[in-house]
Design an enzyme around this catalytic site. Sequence first.
Site, PDB file in Angstrom:
ATOM      1  N   GLY A 233       0.815  -1.207   0.000  1.00 55.31           N
ATOM      2  CA  GLY A 233       0.000   0.000   0.000  1.00 55.31           C
ATOM      3  C   GLY A 233       0.844   1.250   0.000  1.00 55.31           C
ATOM      4  N   THR A 237      -0.837   4.349   4.965  1.00 54.99           N
ATOM      5  CA  THR A 237      -2.128   3.662   4.971  1.00 54.99           C
ATOM      6  C   THR A 237      -2.318   2.752   6.181  1.00 54.99           C
ATOM      7  OG1 THR A 237      -1.140   2.025   3.480  1.00 54.99           O
ATOM      8  CG2 THR A 237      -2.483   3.758   2.493  1.00 54.99           C
ATOM      9  N   GLY A 238      -1.253   2.482   6.935  1.00 61.34           N
ATOM     10  CA  GLY A 238      -1.399   1.715   8.170  1.00 61.34           C
ATOM     11  C   GLY A 238      -0.894   0.293   8.093  1.00 61.34           C
ATOM     12  N   LYS A 239       0.120   0.015   7.282  1.00 59.68           N
ATOM     13  CA  LYS A 239       0.633  -1.351   7.161  1.00 59.68           C
ATOM     14  C   LYS A 239       1.301  -1.815   8.453  1.00 59.68           C
ATOM     15  CE  LYS A 239       3.135  -0.194   3.593  1.00 59.68           C
ATOM     16  NZ  LYS A 239       2.675   1.202   3.426  1.00 59.68           N
ATOM     17  N   THR A 240       2.158  -0.983   9.012  1.00 57.74           N
ATOM     18  CA  THR A 240       2.831  -1.340  10.256  1.00 57.74           C
ATOM     19  C   THR A 240       1.829  -1.439  11.405  1.00 57.74           C
ATOM     20  OG1 THR A 240       4.802  -0.166   9.471  1.00 57.74           O
ATOM     21  CG2 THR A 240       4.691  -0.691  11.818  1.00 57.74           C
ATOM     22  N   GLU A 456      -6.895  32.511  -9.300  1.00 54.78           N
ATOM     23  CA  GLU A 456      -7.616  31.508  -8.512  1.00 54.78           C
ATOM     24  C   GLU A 456      -9.101  31.494  -8.837  1.00 54.78           C
ATOM     25  OE1 GLU A 456      -5.974  29.395  -7.024  1.00 54.78           O
ATOM     26  OE2 GLU A 456      -4.033  30.399  -6.983  1.00 54.78           O
TER      27      GLU A 456
END
Length: 714
Positions: A233, A237-240, A456
Amino acid sequence: MDPKNNKNSKNNKNGKNFRGVLTLIMWAVVLTVVFNYISAYSSNTANKTTSHEVEYSQFIAMVKEDNVKEIVFKDDTIYITPVDDYTYHDEDKDKSYAGKEVTLYTAEIYNPNLLALLDEHPAITYTRPYQAKMSPILEFMLAYLLPAVLMVGFFMLLMRLMSRSGGGIGGIGNVGKANAKVYMEKSTGVTFKDVAGQDEAKESLEEIIDFLHNPGKYTAIGARLPKGALLIGSPGTGKTLLAKAVAGEANVPFFSISGSDFVEMFVGVGASRVRDLFKEAAKVAPCIIFIDEIDTIGKSRSARYGGGSDEHEQTLNQLLAELDGFDPSKGIIVLAATNRPEVLDKALLRPGRFDRRITVDRPNLAGRLATLQVHTRNIHLAEDVDLNKIAQATAGCVGADLANLVNEAALRAVRKGRQAVNQNDLLVSFEVVIAGSEKKGTVLTEEEKRIIAYHEVGHALVAAKQKNAQPVSKITIVPHTQGALGYTLHLPEEEKFLMSKEDILTEIRTLLAGRSSEEVVCNTMTSGAANDIERATELARNLVARFGMCEEFDMMALGTVQGQYLDGTYSMSCAQETYAAADRATIKIIRQCHQDARKILEENREMLDKIAQYLLQKETITGQEMMAIIEGRDPETVDNYGATREEETKLFRPSVPDVIEAPAKHISMVSEPIPMPEYGSDDSTDTENETDDTASSKEDTPVDNESADNKPQD
């Protein structure tokens, strides 16, 4: 087992150990003798550089001629120190030395008349240093036996360290020992309750946990325990976090190590650490081994780089052997994480090593809402906080972004002196995460502010006038720390996982609308459109080369994606002529979108001016305010994702006052003359007359304070 064979094996082992110790002693003795010889030789060599040997007869002649200052009798040698004015000539080197620069020596010969001769010359001092007699046995032990014993002890200690650490030079000093962090059972402190937005990944990992808890129901049907799972990922994303949650839920020891921890300057250390890691894991099985950033050691092998003899390939080969070698029934599961799966070796990815590839993707709307709920559990939230709207506003963010957003919102609430985080804190913190904080000290000229405002508003107005464009959330012309002088924030109302050709063209028109607005209104071009042009070119090139949406190339892929989960760059792999044709097709698309954007702005020039003037006045407006201006409503009454309007806190000492008052307001009007000091009778009379005339003229002339206040300014 045969006792005779066991006895013979023990005798052989003892014999080998005895021979090994004897060999060590022999080497130690030899080295001791060599060292003593080298030490004696080096001392003699050092003495020869400052001392010279003379004949005994020459020594006697020097004594008789009073050329000797001091004599020392030592070790059957006579050391002679000449007087300062004596000059010694070395015939071998053809060089002369002054007496104070050289020491002469000669062998001691029995001469009973020597002492009488020395007494006849009282200027000469002579002596023999006292030395205590040492036992020959003790002298031998200190010179030869003690160094040998110390060397044998040092060698044995060195061999024991090498045997404990896996052998080889890498074993010295625990260099070959794995540096994994060990979390025993639930000491990781993380469970699946702390992970949100990754339901599919959690489902795959929950089955592995159930296998560790209840292996019987799986083995009864013939299933085997998966050896490993690869988490893939984007960063953040939060793999660990998922790997730690698996360890916390499984209630088993958890070994955590990074791929870079295997790499060392010594060849063979990485392989030794891999062996040590699996050896330690086998002792406490069932357990989980987590290797973060496995692409560091798992890169694809190639004959171009060392042919299999370098440190990287030895480490990978050892890892492959360990993954094949351990017994599945022991319950050792290997988890690995990477964001570069395309560079991993094919042998590492095959079933039997990493049986599962689990994609940890960016969370959707429901996942973002669940992630925000997890990260705000310990945060004091105000009553106006609506996490649904925050989740909607943060499309595309990963779990790390949302955690950082919540933390920045809490810090902002503390800076504002509040006890709880409100909705506006969360929205402002989201913009801080993506664009940086505001640079309020940057001074822009009025012309620059005008160009930035029209730039803008050009983005926002073209997006609002197109059907497939993402709605505008915010427009600002306040410079930010990440280099933007202003930006237009687009946030989708609903998540889309596919982009049509019209969606891509709409996005390109929106990106090019900033430069188009500069051309239409200001009749100029500035460098502020550089990032817009880069993104528009990338989209147009992908449309031609990747998505097969160009008629000239049909559905032909002209390249490959590099780093899908990182920057997602695209490298062209086609002929030069095809590459040039693709560039021409890309330019054609960009030119057409540029013309379309200019046309939209020219048709809505009046609306462009209204929004730009409002933006110049407010400096930051929301997309809802812009739509209110387009629809003819009051922009002050719109909602901004549930956030309440905050009054800007005044600076302690503002450099420019908010309201510049006209000088006429400070004029004091009086109807009576002001007495002046009397410097002389004539002068005072004239001054009084002048004062009366001035006062009467001021009474007759009214001052229009209102007109002074409303004086138009550019």
